[in-house]
Design an enzyme around this catalytic site. Structure first.
Site, PDB file in Angstrom:
ATOM      1  N   PRO A  12       0.821  -1.223   0.000  1.00 24.45           N
ATOM      2  CA  PRO A  12       0.000   0.000   0.000  1.00 24.45           C
ATOM      3  C   PRO A  12       0.849   1.264   0.000  1.00 24.45           C
ATOM      4  CG  PRO A  12       0.014  -0.977   2.194  1.00 24.45           C
ATOM      5  CD  PRO A  12       0.876  -1.846   1.333  1.00 24.45           C
ATOM      6  N   ALA A  14       1.736   4.511  -2.917  1.00 21.79           N
ATOM      7  CA  ALA A  14       0.849   5.522  -3.496  1.00 21.79           C
ATOM      8  C   ALA A  14      -0.323   4.876  -4.236  1.00 21.79           C
ATOM      9  CB  ALA A  14       1.668   6.414  -4.435  1.00 21.79           C
ATOM     10  N   VAL A  15      -0.009   4.009  -5.191  1.00 17.18           N
ATOM     11  CA  VAL A  15      -1.066   3.397  -6.009  1.00 17.18           C
ATOM     12  C   VAL A  15      -1.937   2.460  -5.167  1.00 17.18           C
ATOM     13  CG1 VAL A  15      -1.452   1.760  -7.902  1.00 17.18           C
ATOM     14  CG2 VAL A  15       0.191   3.608  -8.172  1.00 17.18           C
ATOM     15  N   GLY A  16      -1.308   1.636  -4.342  1.00 16.83           N
ATOM     16  CA  GLY A  16      -2.051   0.675  -3.513  1.00 16.83           C
ATOM     17  C   GLY A  16      -2.994   1.377  -2.544  1.00 16.83           C
ATOM     18  N   ASN A 101       4.462  -0.551 -13.395  1.00 18.05           N
ATOM     19  CA  ASN A 101       5.071  -0.170 -14.669  1.00 18.05           C
ATOM     20  C   ASN A 101       6.103  -1.211 -15.071  1.00 18.05           C
ATOM     21  OD1 ASN A 101       3.806   2.134 -15.514  1.00 18.05           O
ATOM     22  ND2 ASN A 101       5.192   3.529 -14.429  1.00 18.05           N
ATOM     23  N   ALA A 127      -0.983   9.100  -8.250  1.00 16.40           N
ATOM     24  CA  ALA A 127      -1.135   9.017  -6.797  1.00 16.40           C
ATOM     25  C   ALA A 127       0.161   9.427  -6.128  1.00 16.40           C
ATOM     26  CB  ALA A 127      -1.487   7.589  -6.391  1.00 16.40           C
ATOM     27  N   LYS A 182       2.495   1.005 -23.382  1.00 16.43           N
ATOM     28  CA  LYS A 182       2.882   1.805 -22.207  1.00 16.43           C
ATOM     29  C   LYS A 182       4.405   1.731 -22.035  1.00 16.43           C
ATOM     30  CE  LYS A 182       2.058   3.920 -18.166  1.00 16.43           C
ATOM     31  NZ  LYS A 182       1.476   3.491 -16.943  1.00 16.43           N
ATOM     32  N   ASN A 190      11.037   7.999 -19.461  1.00 16.78           N
ATOM     33  CA  ASN A 190      11.591   7.829 -18.107  1.00 16.78           C
ATOM     34  C   ASN A 190      13.104   8.016 -18.002  1.00 16.78           C
ATOM     35  OD1 ASN A 190       9.055   7.540 -17.112  1.00 16.78           O
ATOM     36  ND2 ASN A 190       9.390   5.565 -16.145  1.00 16.78           N
ATOM     37  N   GLU A 264      12.948   1.437 -11.857  1.00 13.58           N
ATOM     38  CA  GLU A 264      12.356   0.273 -12.538  1.00 13.58           C
ATOM     39  C   GLU A 264      13.003   0.051 -13.918  1.00 13.58           C
ATOM     40  OE1 GLU A 264       7.898  -0.338 -11.000  1.00 13.58           O
ATOM     41  OE2 GLU A 264       8.194   1.711 -11.676  1.00 13.58           O
TER      42      GLU A 264
END
Ligand SMILES: NC(=O)c1ccc[n+]([C@@H]2O[C@H](COP(=O)([O-])OP(=O)(O)OC[C@H]3O[C@@H](n4cnc5c(N)ncnc54)[C@H](OP(=O)(O)O)[C@@H]3O)[C@@H](O)[C@H]2O)c1
Length: 301
Positions: A12, A14-16, A101, A127, A182, A190, A264
Site C-alpha cells: 500500500p 501511493a497506487v495501492g 510499470n 497518486a 505503455k 523515463n 524500474e
C-alpha cells in the site's frame, strides 16, 4: 457489482493506498499487506475532491487466506520478494492482479503462480503518498486490465469491481499489447527525464528530443517483431502528446533518481533490450540510456 469482494492490497504505497480507499468506499472488504509489522489497523485518508478517512486491517493472515483478489501494487523489482513468501498462505482460487510499470516481473515467477487466475493492469491515475496515513489522488486517469493466463480469462468481473470503484476501467483481452504500448512510452520518457533531471516537458528541447526520436525508432522495431501494430510515426506522435500533456510532471524514474531510490529501469528499458537481443535488433541508444541509469543507481545505492 453487487457482491462485496474480499481484497488484500499487497504494497500500500501511493497506487495501492489510492485503490484501497476507493475500493473500500465502493463497499468492498479491503485489507492491506505491508512489509513491516505495523499496527493491525491502519487509517488512510484520501485527499481528492473530498477528504475521506478509511480504516484497514493490516497484515491479517486470515483476511489474506480468504481474499478473492490479491491486488499487487509493489514496484516491478519488488514483485518477486513481496509475493513469493505469501503464496503458501493463499487459496488456489485467489485472483492475482498485478499493477506496476514495466514488463517481465510476472514472467520471472510464472511457474510458481500459474495455478492462480492472473490479471495484469496498467493505469494512468496519479497518486502521491503524502505521509504514511495520507494519499493524494494527483490526476484522474484510465485503467486497462486483462488476463495473463487462461484462468484469468474467467475473471472479467474484476473490471466491473475496479470501474465502479475508480472509473474508468476497460477490459482488454490483449493486455500484452496495451502493456507494450505503455512500455514504449516509458522507454522514451523515463530514462531521459532522469538523466537530464527535467520535467517531461524538457524532452521537447531539440537536443534531447533527437534521443527521444532515436529511442522510438529502436522500440518500434522491437514492437514490430512482437506483433504489436504501431508505426514509428504513431509512436512518436503518442510520445510527443504525452510529453506536452504532462509537461509539468516529473516521471517516476526522475523522482526515483532524485530521491536516490532504485528505479524500474530493468523492467522498462532492460526488458526492451532483452527482447531486442532475442530478435537481433540493435538498440544502441536504449543501451546507452540503460547504462547511464545503472551508473546513477550504483552511485547512490
Ligand atoms: N504513483 C503513481 O502515480 C503511479 C502511476 C501509475 C503507475 N505507477 C506504478 O505503480 C507501481 C507502484 O508505484 P507507487 O508509486 O505506488 O510506488 P510506492 O509508493 O513505492 O509503493 C510500493 C509499495 O510497496 C511496498 N512494498 C515493497 N516491498 C514490499 C513487500 N515485500 N511487502 C509488502 N509491501 C512491499 C512499499 O513499502 P515501503 O514503503 O516500505 O517501501 C510501498 O509501500 C510502480 O510500478 C509505478 O511505476 C505509479
Amino acid at each position: 457489482m453487487d457482491l462485496p469482494v474480499n481484497i488484500t492490497i499487497l504494497g500500500p504505497g501511493a497506487v495501492g493506498s489510492l485503490w484501497a480507499c476507493y475500493l473500500q468506499k465502493a463497499g468492498h472488504n479491503v485489507s492491506l499487506w505491508t512489509r513491516n509489522s505495523i499496527p493491525s489497523e491502519l487509517p488512510l485518508s484520501l485527499s481528492a475532491k473530498e477528504n475521506s478517512s478509511y480504516a484497514f486491517s493490516c497484515n491479517n493472515k486470515e483476511s489474506l487466506s480468504q481474499c478473492d483478489l490479491l491486488f499487487i501494487t509493489v514496484k516491478a523489482w519488488q514483485v518477486e520478494s513481496a509475493l513469493l513468501p505469501l503464496l503458501p498462505l493463499l487459496s488456489k482460487d485467489t485472483i492475482l492482479l498485478f499493477m506496476h510499470n514495466g514488463m517481465g516481473a510476472i514472467d520471472a515467477i510464472k511457474d510458481q503462480i500459474s495455478h492462480h487466475p492472473i490479471l495484469q493492469a496498467t493505469t494512468t491515475h496519479g497518486a502521491l503518498k503524502e505521509s504514511s496515513h495520507k494519499v493524494k489522488h494527483t490526476g484522474m486517469g484510465h485503467t486497462v486490465i486483462g488476463p495473463f493466463n487462461s484462468l484469468g480469462n474467467q475473471c472479467q468481473f474484476i473490471q466491473e469491481v475496479l470501474t465502479h470503484s475508480l472509473p474508468s476501467t476497460e477490459w482488454n483481452p490483449e493486455i500484452k499489447v496495451a502493456l507494450w504500448k505503455k512500455l514504449a512510452i516509458n522507454c522514451a520518457i523515463n530514462p531521459l527525464t532522469a538523466i537530464h533531471r527535467c520535467q517531461n516537458g524538457g524532452l521537447s528541447q531539440s537536443d534531447i528530443h533527437q534521443d527521444v526520436v532515436q529511442v522510438c525508432c529502436e522500440v518500434q522495431q522491437v514492437l514490430q517483431q512482437e506483433e504489436v501494430i504501431l508505426s514509428q510515426s504513431e509512436l512518436l506522435l503518442t510520445v510527443n502528446q504525452v510529453i506536452s500533456a504532462t509537461a509539468e510532471n516529473y516521471s517516476s524514474m526522475n523522482r526515483d533518481c532524485f530521491y536516490q531510490r532504485k528505479t524500474e529501469i530493468d523492467f522498462i528499458t532492460g526488458f526492451l533490450l532483452q527482447k531486442a537481443k532475442q530478435h537481433g535488433i540493435s538498440a544502441s541508444t536504449n543501451q546507452t540510456l540503460y547504462n547511464q541509469i545503472k551508473q546513477l543507481e550504483e552511485n547512490f545505492l
